[in-house]
Enzyme design. Structure first.
Site, PDB file in Angstrom:
ATOM      1  N   LYS A   1      -6.843  45.589  25.561  1.00 15.86           N
ATOM      2  CA  LYS A   1      -7.598  44.361  25.819  1.00 15.86           C
ATOM      3  C   LYS A   1      -7.623  44.059  27.313  1.00 15.86           C
ATOM      4  O   LYS A   1      -6.808  44.586  28.079  1.00 15.86           O
ATOM      5  CB  LYS A   1      -6.980  43.189  25.054  1.00 15.86           C
TER       6      LYS A   1
ATOM      7  N   TYR B   1      -4.164  29.680  56.950  1.00 19.19           N
ATOM      8  CA  TYR B   1      -4.467  28.280  56.705  1.00 19.19           C
ATOM      9  C   TYR B   1      -3.199  27.416  56.639  1.00 19.19           C
ATOM     10  O   TYR B   1      -2.210  27.785  56.001  1.00 19.19           O
ATOM     11  CB  TYR B   1      -5.234  28.115  55.401  1.00 19.19           C
TER      12      TYR B   1
END
Length: 389
Positions: free
Chosen positions: A44, A277
């Site tokens: 999956k 940042y």
């Protein structure tokens, strides 16, 4: 879909190298741990980020008798790619592609009456019996049918549909909640209830091909949970379900994915220089900084800002400051490296590089998430595609 390649035609910004020989070896190791049961390779979510079709093929080559997916679309994609044999999918919503799944000979999971009604209608329209597995909720509290009256109603209705030739009840199954926590009291409670719900269904006349409850941790540590089939997901890719139960090497497993990038820039900066940042990192003195051109858009967890480990120039470095969308920085401590130097974020650990578990610890999550979240901008490069011997 994830971009794939067999070998890079030019230096890549980043690459996730997928070692299919390691995956095949993991299948063999897992089969040896559960010798009395067939093995389902769960592929999956693009095989937990590794690439569903190549990994499914390698798993089948190594002896996986079943393939497992969450969604029917994932299962249908495997069939469309030519994967033979038994394929099961279990996460359905009303109006799903039931008829397509029936016509593709896919085993579908049913947890309640609405799903049984939809799959029998699809089987009637297709003129083909549907392969149906009934899921019992033995305590996980997600999908699955509750014990007692709900289970009796579902089993009874499924048997009537089987008698009409609309379905074949091919499996009875459930899922464990805490198999990755050794000794958790829920494990024995769930196994006991599963046996009771099996006995009830079989006493009513159900003759399943397979009965199964074991996920990766149960496959590794709970032989009493193996029944007829074990469903191996994360362990297939060489990652331990939990540090509490052991390392991959403890079970003869090897991580399949190695994630690396090419350093995009190396530069000198003075002490007191802010990095990324928010300036959550400021250089303590004159140093060199290396720019690694992957970020949270590629699946690198922003929660690992300031803690994520990277092997660059033969040394273990740590993400300096915040991980941005497309890049992050490492402090090279004055080392003079060239642009294009390989930065290894995680791999098997053979070369001293971090592992997916190291990143999980750094980000406060689990290794499942680390590999599964690697995004589609990162090409999957497959090695050892041909089975030797």
């Amino acid at each position: 879909m994830t971009e794939t390649a067999t070998a890079p035609s030019a230096p890549l910004r980043a690459r996730a190298e997928i070692d299919l020989a390691a995956l095949r070896a993991n299948v063999r190791a897992l089969r040896a741990l559960a010798p009395g049961a067939a093995l389902m390779a769960v592929v999956k979510s693009e095989a937990y980020g590794h690439g569903a079709v190549p990994c499914a093929r390698a798993a089948v080559e190594a002896g996986a008798a079943w393939l497992g997916t969450a969604t029917p679309e994932e299962a249908l994609a495997l069939r469309a790619a030519g994967l033979p044999g038994r394929i099961m999918c279990w996460l359905w919503t009303p109006g799903g592609p039931w008829r397509e799944a029936v016509e593709a000979d896919i085993d579908v999971s049913v947890s309640g009456m609405w799903a049984l009604e939809e799959v029998t209608a699809a089987a009637r329209a297709a003129g083909i019996p549907a392969r149906v597995q009934l899921k019992a909720d033995t305590g996980l509290g997600r999908n699955g049918c509750q014990p007692g009256d709900d289970w009796a109603e579902l089993v009874g209705a499924a048997l009537r549909a089987e008698a009409e030739g609309l379905i074949r009840i091919t499996g009875l199954w459930s899922h464990l909640a805490c198999a990755d926590e050794p000794g958790h009291p829920s494990i024995d409670l769930q196994l006991t209830l599963f046996r009771e719900m099996l006995a009830d269904a079989e006493g009513r006349g159900v003759r399943p091909e397979v009965r199964h409850i074991a996920n990766s941790p149960a496959t590794l540590t709970l032989p009493e949970a193996h029944f007829d089939l074990v469903r191996t997901g994360i362990a297939l890719y060489g990652i331990s379900p939990s540090p509490e139960i052991g390392t991959p090497a403890d079970f003869g497993l090897r991580p399949v994915m190695t994630l690396s990038a090419s350093v995009a820039l190396v530069k000198h900066v003075p002490g007191g220089h802010g990095v990324s940042y928010g300036h959550r990192y400021v250089t303590p003195g004159g140093t060199t900084l290396g720019l690694v051109p992957v970020g949270y858009a590629d699946g690198i967890p922003r929660h690992a800002s300031g803690t994520g480990p990277v092997l660059v120039g033969g040394k273990w470095r740590t993400v300096a400051g915040r991980i941005a969308m497309d890049q992050f920085v490492v402090d090279l401590g004055g080392d003079e490296l060239e642009a294009g130097t390989e930065a290894v974020l995680f791999g098997p650990g053979d070369r001293g590089e971090p592992t997916a578990e190291d990143w999980a610890q750094a980000a406060g999550t689990i290794a499942y998430e680390i590999v599964t979240r690697i995004g589609t901008r990162v090409p999957r490069v497959y090695v050892n595609e041909e089975q030797s011997g």
